[in-house]
Design an enzyme around this catalytic site. Structure first.
Site, PDB file in Angstrom:
ATOM      1  N   CYS A   8       0.856  -1.181   0.000  1.00 43.36           N
ATOM      2  CA  CYS A   8       0.000   0.000   0.000  1.00 43.36           C
ATOM      3  C   CYS A   8       0.895   1.236   0.000  1.00 43.36           C
ATOM      4  O   CYS A   8       2.114   1.146   0.141  1.00 43.36           O
ATOM      5  CB  CYS A   8      -0.907   0.004   1.224  1.00 43.36           C
ATOM      6  SG  CYS A   8       0.018   0.086   2.787  1.00 43.36           S
ATOM      7  N   HIS A  21       3.957   1.743  11.562  1.00 43.38           N
ATOM      8  CA  HIS A  21       2.855   1.463  12.477  1.00 43.38           C
ATOM      9  C   HIS A  21       2.581   2.606  13.447  1.00 43.38           C
ATOM     10  O   HIS A  21       1.522   2.625  14.085  1.00 43.38           O
ATOM     11  CB  HIS A  21       3.165   0.194  13.275  1.00 43.38           C
ATOM     12  CG  HIS A  21       3.616  -0.949  12.419  1.00 43.38           C
ATOM     13  ND1 HIS A  21       4.955  -1.264  12.238  1.00 43.38           N
ATOM     14  CD2 HIS A  21       2.924  -1.828  11.678  1.00 43.38           C
ATOM     15  CE1 HIS A  21       5.050  -2.291  11.426  1.00 43.38           C
ATOM     16  NE2 HIS A  21       3.842  -2.653  11.072  1.00 43.38           N
ATOM     17  N   HIS A  23      -0.559  -4.991  19.378  1.00 43.06           N
ATOM     18  CA  HIS A  23      -0.116  -4.626  18.032  1.00 43.06           C
ATOM     19  C   HIS A  23       0.573  -3.263  18.099  1.00 43.06           C
ATOM     20  O   HIS A  23       0.108  -2.361  18.807  1.00 43.06           O
ATOM     21  CB  HIS A  23      -1.303  -4.571  17.069  1.00 43.06           C
ATOM     22  CG  HIS A  23      -0.895  -4.421  15.634  1.00 43.06           C
ATOM     23  ND1 HIS A  23      -0.586  -3.198  15.083  1.00 43.06           N
ATOM     24  CD2 HIS A  23      -0.712  -5.338  14.649  1.00 43.06           C
ATOM     25  CE1 HIS A  23      -0.254  -3.376  13.816  1.00 43.06           C
ATOM     26  NE2 HIS A  23      -0.317  -4.664  13.530  1.00 43.06           N
ATOM     27  N   GLU A  40       0.610  -0.719  16.234  1.00 43.67           N
ATOM     28  CA  GLU A  40      -0.245   0.429  15.922  1.00 43.67           C
ATOM     29  C   GLU A  40      -1.132   0.790  17.113  1.00 43.67           C
ATOM     30  O   GLU A  40      -1.343   1.967  17.419  1.00 43.67           O
ATOM     31  CB  GLU A  40      -1.110   0.138  14.695  1.00 43.67           C
ATOM     32  CG  GLU A  40      -1.957   1.325  14.277  1.00 43.67           C
ATOM     33  CD  GLU A  40      -2.884   1.038  13.119  1.00 43.67           C
ATOM     34  OE1 GLU A  40      -3.981   1.616  13.097  1.00 43.67           O
ATOM     35  OE2 GLU A  40      -2.509   0.223  12.241  1.00 43.67           O
ATOM     36  N   CYS A  66      -8.075   1.572   6.756  1.00 48.81           N
ATOM     37  CA  CYS A  66      -7.473   2.254   5.606  1.00 48.81           C
ATOM     38  C   CYS A  66      -7.976   1.692   4.278  1.00 48.81           C
ATOM     39  O   CYS A  66      -8.465   0.561   4.198  1.00 48.81           O
ATOM     40  CB  CYS A  66      -5.949   2.209   5.691  1.00 48.81           C
ATOM     41  SG  CYS A  66      -5.195   0.707   5.069  1.00 48.81           S
ATOM     42  N   SER A  97       1.466  -9.780  10.751  1.00 45.56           N
ATOM     43  CA  SER A  97       0.835  -8.719   9.952  1.00 45.56           C
ATOM     44  C   SER A  97      -0.673  -8.784  10.145  1.00 45.56           C
ATOM     45  O   SER A  97      -1.327  -9.730   9.702  1.00 45.56           O
ATOM     46  CB  SER A  97       1.191  -8.888   8.472  1.00 45.56           C
ATOM     47  OG  SER A  97       0.349  -8.104   7.655  1.00 45.56           O
ATOM     48  N   SER A  98      -1.229  -7.781  10.795  1.00 47.01           N
ATOM     49  CA  SER A  98      -2.664  -7.774  11.082  1.00 47.01           C
ATOM     50  C   SER A  98      -3.490  -7.825   9.802  1.00 47.01           C
ATOM     51  O   SER A  98      -4.431  -8.616   9.682  1.00 47.01           O
ATOM     52  CB  SER A  98      -3.029  -6.523  11.885  1.00 47.01           C
ATOM     53  OG  SER A  98      -4.428  -6.434  12.069  1.00 47.01           O
ATOM     54  N   ASN A  99      -3.150  -6.995   8.828  1.00 50.39           N
ATOM     55  CA  ASN A  99      -3.989  -6.953   7.621  1.00 50.39           C
ATOM     56  C   ASN A  99      -3.914  -8.264   6.848  1.00 50.39           C
ATOM     57  O   ASN A  99      -4.877  -8.681   6.225  1.00 50.39           O
ATOM     58  CB  ASN A  99      -3.635  -5.744   6.755  1.00 50.39           C
ATOM     59  CG  ASN A  99      -2.343  -5.910   5.994  1.00 50.39           C
ATOM     60  OD1 ASN A  99      -2.306  -6.483   4.909  1.00 50.39           O
ATOM     61  ND2 ASN A  99      -1.249  -5.401   6.554  1.00 50.39           N
ATOM     62  N   SER A 151       2.000  -5.371   3.323  1.00 52.17           N
ATOM     63  CA  SER A 151       3.453  -5.253   3.515  1.00 52.17           C
ATOM     64  C   SER A 151       4.231  -6.340   2.792  1.00 52.17           C
ATOM     65  O   SER A 151       5.430  -6.503   3.020  1.00 52.17           O
ATOM     66  CB  SER A 151       3.782  -5.277   5.022  1.00 52.17           C
ATOM     67  OG  SER A 151       3.194  -6.391   5.653  1.00 52.17           O
TER      68      SER A 151
END
Length: 329
Positions: free
Chosen positions: A26, A90, A140, A142, A211, A239-241, A284
């Site tokens: 991204c 983050h 996390h 973030e 996002c 990686s959360s996403n 990522s």
């Protein structure tokens, strides 16, 4: 012959591969990686980076090879260094740049602008006397960074729908919520619905906090997951996403949905009898790893590849100010 063994090239079973688009990097990740590379080019190694710049081992190892040194805390950086010190995409707690300033480090903030937006929202709500509810995952980076924008106790973390049902605010009529940017759209919508039903006066973000890249990648997965035998999400386990993409595929009925970092992690016994496969990548994960996965399947199947588009992404974030060409002006 085991599914883990490669069949003879003249008897490869057919496999339809659907490539989700958009996928992978991204704009915030591109900006963060470019920030490290630009700092290395301008100042030479070493460049210190607090925490993984993005959650991808391949990317981190590549930057290490160029001279980046990754640390978890600022005290690991030698005192008196003039080398750049970069904060990851983050985001960080307010105390981190303050600590960097006290140590006279040359700090560069590569926090994704969309995470910075959440930080600002939380700060504004706090200044207006509202209790801030943060929807996200404990631990996390973030979430740690967002909660660290405000005094301890000013932010209440809600992770699940169950927690939302039992959350007790200090003042039910003076609440606002923000969210981690990389959450599941469906899970977050459920939590928000519960909170809004219980606390109708709760103030929402002016614009969705999750996002655009997280939204777009999840929608692409939803479009194909129900029509394929298996889904591979290329991404890191932290990686959360990327984890949310795997969960989205499972939720849409995909029988085999796995998260892998590299082709070497594929459990081929799970993919023995599939006729169709979807592939995506977390925000990522670089495209070269997607290609590596497809090449690995091409050694075992006669593949045909189709790209399934949902939306076109054209978001761009400029480099941190210290790394722009006009910085010296």
């Amino acid at each position: 012959m085991s599914a883990a063994e490669k069949p003879p090239s003249d008897v490869l079973p057919p496999l339809r591969v659907l490539l989700c688009a958009p996928r992978g990097f991204c704009a915030g990740v591109v900006r963060a990686i470019d920030a490290v590379e630009k700092a290395l080019a301008l100042y030479g190694p070493p460049v210190y980076v607090r925490h993984e710049i993005v959650h991808n081992k391949y990317v981190v190892e590549g930057l290490k090879a160029k001279g980046a040194i990754f640390v978890e805390e600022l005290h690991e950086i030698p005192s008196g260094t003039s080398a750049p010190v970069i904060f990851s995409a983050h985001g960080v707690a307010k105390s981190v740049p303050e600590d960097a300033a006290s140590r006279r480090f040359f700090a560069i903030d590569a926090t994704c602008p969309l995470v910075t937006k959440v930080h600002r929202e939380a700060t504004v709500h706090h200044k207006r006397g509202r209790e801030v509810v943060l929807i996200g995952h404990a631990g996390h980076p973030e979430v740690i960074g967002t909660m660290g924008q405000l005094p301890e106790g000013a932010v209440s973390l809600v992770e699940t729908a169950e927690q939302a049902r039992h959350f007790t605010p200090r003042d039910r009529d003076n609440l606002a919520y923000t969210t981690q940017t990389t959450l599941s759209l469906d899970d977050t919508a459920e939590i928000v619905a519960i909170l809004k039903e219980r606390f109708p006066a709760m103030v929402a973000p002016h614009k969705e906090d999750i996002c655009y890249a997280t939204t777009n990648r999840q929608e692409a997965v939803k479009k194909v997951a129900g029509s394929v035998d298996a889904m591979i999400v290329v991404g890191a386990p932290n990686s959360s996403n990327s984890q949310r993409l795997r969960e989205a595929a499972e939720r849409e009925g995909c029988a085999i949905a796995v998260l892998v970092q590299r082709a070497s992690e594929i459990d081929w016994d799970r993919f023995g009898n599939i006729a169709s496969l979807a592939v995506t990548a977390g925000a990522s994960a670089p495209e070269i790893l997607v290609e590596e996965i497809i090449d690995a399947f091409a050694e075992r199947y006669a593949i045909t590849v189709e790209t399934v588009h949902t939306v076109q992404e054209d978001v761009f974030f400029p480099l941190p100010r210290q790394l722009r060409p006009d910085a010296a002006e």
